[in-house]
Design a protein around this motif. Structure first.
Motif, PDB file in Angstrom:
ATOM      1  N   HIS A  47      -6.885  12.297  63.767  1.00 23.16           N
ATOM      2  CA  HIS A  47      -8.126  11.837  64.397  1.00 23.16           C
ATOM      3  C   HIS A  47      -9.277  12.401  63.563  1.00 23.16           C
ATOM      4  O   HIS A  47      -9.288  13.585  63.238  1.00 23.16           O
ATOM      5  CB  HIS A  47      -8.241  12.356  65.837  1.00 23.16           C
ATOM      6  N   THR A  48     -10.239  11.551  63.221  1.00 28.64           N
ATOM      7  CA  THR A  48     -11.342  12.000  62.375  1.00 28.64           C
ATOM      8  C   THR A  48     -12.623  12.279  63.149  1.00 28.64           C
ATOM      9  O   THR A  48     -13.551  12.868  62.609  1.00 28.64           O
ATOM     10  CB  THR A  48     -11.654  10.955  61.279  1.00 28.64           C
ATOM     11  N   ARG A  49     -12.675  11.845  64.403  1.00 25.44           N
ATOM     12  CA  ARG A  49     -13.862  12.124  65.211  1.00 25.44           C
ATOM     13  C   ARG A  49     -13.482  12.122  66.691  1.00 25.44           C
ATOM     14  O   ARG A  49     -12.380  11.762  67.051  1.00 25.44           O
ATOM     15  CB  ARG A  49     -14.978  11.126  64.926  1.00 25.44           C
ATOM     16  N   GLY A  50     -14.428  12.539  67.494  1.00 22.97           N
ATOM     17  CA  GLY A  50     -14.190  12.592  68.931  1.00 22.97           C
ATOM     18  C   GLY A  50     -13.546  13.890  69.353  1.00 22.97           C
ATOM     19  O   GLY A  50     -13.372  14.813  68.549  1.00 22.97           O
ATOM     20  N   PRO A  51     -13.167  13.983  70.627  1.00 19.17           N
ATOM     21  CA  PRO A  51     -12.624  15.239  71.152  1.00 19.17           C
ATOM     22  C   PRO A  51     -11.279  15.637  70.539  1.00 19.17           C
ATOM     23  O   PRO A  51     -10.916  16.798  70.549  1.00 19.17           O
ATOM     24  CB  PRO A  51     -12.479  14.979  72.656  1.00 19.17           C
ATOM     25  N   LYS A  52     -10.550  14.675  69.991  1.00 13.82           N
ATOM     26  CA  LYS A  52      -9.246  14.981  69.394  1.00 13.82           C
ATOM     27  C   LYS A  52      -9.337  15.182  67.882  1.00 13.82           C
ATOM     28  O   LYS A  52      -8.318  15.210  67.197  1.00 13.82           O
ATOM     29  CB  LYS A  52      -8.257  13.860  69.691  1.00 13.82           C
ATOM     30  N   ARG A  53     -10.539  15.333  67.354  1.00 13.77           N
ATOM     31  CA  ARG A  53     -10.740  15.488  65.911  1.00 13.77           C
ATOM     32  C   ARG A  53      -9.850  16.597  65.356  1.00 13.77           C
ATOM     33  O   ARG A  53      -9.786  17.695  65.908  1.00 13.77           O
ATOM     34  CB  ARG A  53     -12.194  15.807  65.625  1.00 13.77           C
ATOM     35  N   GLY A  54      -9.136  16.278  64.286  1.00 14.04           N
ATOM     36  CA  GLY A  54      -8.255  17.250  63.643  1.00 14.04           C
ATOM     37  C   GLY A  54      -6.841  17.259  64.184  1.00 14.04           C
ATOM     38  O   GLY A  54      -5.970  17.906  63.617  1.00 14.04           O
ATOM     39  N   GLU A  55      -6.587  16.526  65.276  1.00 15.28           N
ATOM     40  CA  GLU A  55      -5.242  16.452  65.840  1.00 15.28           C
ATOM     41  C   GLU A  55      -4.509  15.253  65.249  1.00 15.28           C
ATOM     42  O   GLU A  55      -5.125  14.253  64.891  1.00 15.28           O
ATOM     43  CB  GLU A  55      -5.303  16.300  67.362  1.00 15.28           C
TER      44      GLU A  55
END
Length: 153
Positions: A47-55
């Motif tokens: 995930h590149t943006r939003g609350p899950k960014r980096g997951e």
């Protein structure tokens, strides 16, 4: 040598690996798939943006050097459990085309859209897949404009 046959080989040797548990790492994925052939590249999506960014997004692409290696890996790994979840393994172009053929209206939403966006940004989408995506997008736009006209009246 026909340049189209090279492209076909490239697309047929690329696997979509889905239903990945969030605990599966890139290294673990490569380790699971390396016994079936030479892995040329691996795209693990995040995930590149939003609350899950980096997951992790729960799916990846693995490119083998030949389509035979990809087919073998698909046969051996599809349905195999990884962290308690059955893997979904398909030839990448098959996944998109299969879903578009089953229900063209879904070709612009859900996982299919994610796959087509990923594929188009890295130049990995086949010509027929691009055509199918364009046709389904046009159809959905026509349906949307038709329903908007009905609401106005």
């Amino acid at each position: 040598m026909d340049p189209n046959s090279f492209l076909d080989e490239k697309y047929e040797s690329r696997l979509y690996v889905g239903n990945l548990d969030l605990r599966v790492t890139e290294a673990a994925l490569i380790k699971m798939f390396s016994p079936y052939g030479k892995i040329v590249s691996e795209d693990f999506l995040w995930h590149t943006r939003g609350p899950k960014r980096g997951e992790p997004r729960g799916f990846a692409f693995i490119q083998y050097s030949t389509k035979e290696e990809a087919k073998l890996a698909k046969e051996k790994m599809h349905g195999r459990l990884a962290c308690g979840r059955p893997l979904v393994v398909r030839i990448a172009s098959e996944k998109y085309l299969e879903q578009a053929a089953q229900d063209p209206s879904k070709a612009t939403t859900g996982d299919t859209n994610k796959t087509s966006l990923v594929g188009s940004s890295s130049g990995q989408m086949s010509r027929s897949a691009k055509i199918a995506a364009i046709k389904s997008k046009l159809k959905s736009l026509e349906e949307e404009s038709g329903s908007a006209k009905k609401q106005k009246h």
